[in-house]
Write a protein that holds these residues in place. Sequence first.
Motif, PDB file in Angstrom:
ATOM      1  N   UNK A   1       3.981   2.288  -4.306  1.00  0.00           N
ATOM      2  CA  UNK A   1       4.558   2.619  -5.612  1.00  0.00           C
ATOM      3  C   UNK A   1       3.462   2.913  -6.627  1.00  0.00           C
ATOM      4  N   UNK A   2       3.658   3.973  -7.384  1.00  0.00           N
ATOM      5  CA  UNK A   2       2.844   4.238  -8.568  1.00  0.00           C
ATOM      6  C   UNK A   2       3.776   4.157  -9.769  1.00  0.00           C
ATOM      7  N   UNK A   3       3.556   3.169 -10.620  1.00  0.00           N
ATOM      8  CA  UNK A   3       4.394   2.986 -11.799  1.00  0.00           C
ATOM      9  C   UNK A   3       4.033   4.030 -12.861  1.00  0.00           C
ATOM     10  N   UNK A   4       4.758   3.998 -13.963  1.00  0.00           N
ATOM     11  CA  UNK A   4       4.497   4.969 -15.028  1.00  0.00           C
ATOM     12  C   UNK A   4       3.194   4.671 -15.755  1.00  0.00           C
ATOM     13  N   UNK A   5       2.909   3.394 -15.972  1.00  0.00           N
ATOM     14  CA  UNK A   5       1.730   3.025 -16.751  1.00  0.00           C
ATOM     15  C   UNK A   5       2.024   3.052 -18.237  1.00  0.00           C
ATOM     16  N   UNK A   6       1.052   2.631 -19.034  1.00  0.00           N
ATOM     17  CA  UNK A   6       1.213   2.625 -20.484  1.00  0.00           C
ATOM     18  C   UNK A   6       1.159   4.042 -21.033  1.00  0.00           C
ATOM     19  N   UNK A   7       2.138   4.402 -21.851  1.00  0.00           N
ATOM     20  CA  UNK A   7       2.236   5.744 -22.409  1.00  0.00           C
ATOM     21  C   UNK A   7       1.192   5.934 -23.500  1.00  0.00           C
ATOM     22  N   UNK A   8       0.237   6.829 -23.235  1.00  0.00           N
ATOM     23  CA  UNK A   8      -0.861   7.060 -24.169  1.00  0.00           C
ATOM     24  C   UNK A   8      -0.888   8.489 -24.703  1.00  0.00           C
ATOM     25  N   UNK A   9      -0.063   9.350 -24.143  1.00  0.00           N
ATOM     26  CA  UNK A   9      -0.126  10.764 -24.500  1.00  0.00           C
ATOM     27  C   UNK A   9       1.269  11.353 -24.452  1.00  0.00           C
TER      28      UNK A   9
ATOM     29  N   UNK B   1      -0.777  -0.323 -15.379  1.00  0.00           N
ATOM     30  CA  UNK B   1      -1.617   0.788 -14.927  1.00  0.00           C
ATOM     31  C   UNK B   1      -0.838   1.595 -13.902  1.00  0.00           C
ATOM     32  N   UNK B   2      -0.650   2.858 -14.221  1.00  0.00           N
ATOM     33  CA  UNK B   2       0.166   3.681 -13.335  1.00  0.00           C
ATOM     34  C   UNK B   2      -0.241   5.137 -13.368  1.00  0.00           C
ATOM     35  N   UNK B   3       0.750   6.007 -13.298  1.00  0.00           N
ATOM     36  CA  UNK B   3       0.508   7.444 -13.198  1.00  0.00           C
ATOM     37  C   UNK B   3      -0.356   7.964 -14.334  1.00  0.00           C
ATOM     38  N   UNK B   4      -0.100   7.492 -15.544  1.00  0.00           N
ATOM     39  CA  UNK B   4      -0.855   7.979 -16.701  1.00  0.00           C
ATOM     40  C   UNK B   4      -2.339   7.654 -16.581  1.00  0.00           C
ATOM     41  N   UNK B   5      -2.634   6.468 -16.092  1.00  0.00           N
ATOM     42  CA  UNK B   5      -4.038   6.078 -15.927  1.00  0.00           C
ATOM     43  C   UNK B   5      -4.664   6.792 -14.725  1.00  0.00           C
ATOM     44  N   UNK B   6      -3.873   6.988 -13.667  1.00  0.00           N
ATOM     45  CA  UNK B   6      -4.382   7.678 -12.482  1.00  0.00           C
ATOM     46  C   UNK B   6      -4.847   9.086 -12.811  1.00  0.00           C
ATOM     47  N   UNK B   7      -4.079   9.790 -13.624  1.00  0.00           N
ATOM     48  CA  UNK B   7      -4.414  11.178 -13.942  1.00  0.00           C
ATOM     49  C   UNK B   7      -5.680  11.295 -14.782  1.00  0.00           C
ATOM     50  N   UNK B   8      -6.139  10.179 -15.331  1.00  0.00           N
ATOM     51  CA  UNK B   8      -7.378  10.179 -16.105  1.00  0.00           C
ATOM     52  C   UNK B   8      -8.596   9.889 -15.230  1.00  0.00           C
TER      53      UNK B   8
END
Length: 241
Positions: free
Chosen positions: A123-131, A97-104
């Motif tokens: 640290x904010x990791x990248x997260x799982x790539x969903x988009x 869970x990272x930046x991608x989830x945060x933006x949602x």
Amino acid sequence: MLRLSDKYARIMERQPFSPIAESYRSLCTQLQFVQRGEEMYAPRVITVTSSRLSEGKTTTVSNLAVAFASEGKKVLLVDGDLRRPRLHEVFGIDGSKGLLQLLQTSTPPSQFAKETSIHNLDLISAGDLLDDPGRIFASSEFDQFIEQAREAYDIVLFDAPPVLLVNEAKQIAVRSDGVLLVVQPGKTKWKALQQAQSQLERVHAHILGTVLNASEEHMDKKWMKKGARSQQGLKMSAASK
């Protein structure tokens, strides 16, 4: 298998009195006195990138984050390399869970970020790539994230993907106060560096300078001369290869 770059990814923490660590502290100082036109300023949102893969950008941004934190700055490190994220491995945290989830969500960055073992460093990791990463960094949610991060932290550092490989590096860079280009003498092609600089300038990103990812004894005279003529003259020997 331990990669060579992993030996240096947290050298600021493991060898704080080494010449390499002192180089990162020197870079922190230089970044507090950046000239733009006739004015001096201290960039607070900084993108660290390279022209191509495996030139030391993650090593550089990791140690730079530790260096700023050790000076008492409240630092947020963000993994913007969504296709090849590494920061969660460097700092040993769960990266699912990272930046991608945060933006949602509407969660502020300071509440979503994970504490590292370094005081003052989140640290904010990248997260799982969903988009599609390009859509993510062009979104209003990402713009809002940067503004919220700027309000909550003294320094925000992005580990961005290589400029010549994907467009996301330029999307992050243009939203930052400045960009550091990491080069590895002997590996980085001078033409590739020029192309990366040109692409960043085309989108009006402000290039702070180049970080030379090698000790001076491993640099040939050509690279030393070219490095000295880098943007703003900001140059550092970051790691002993």
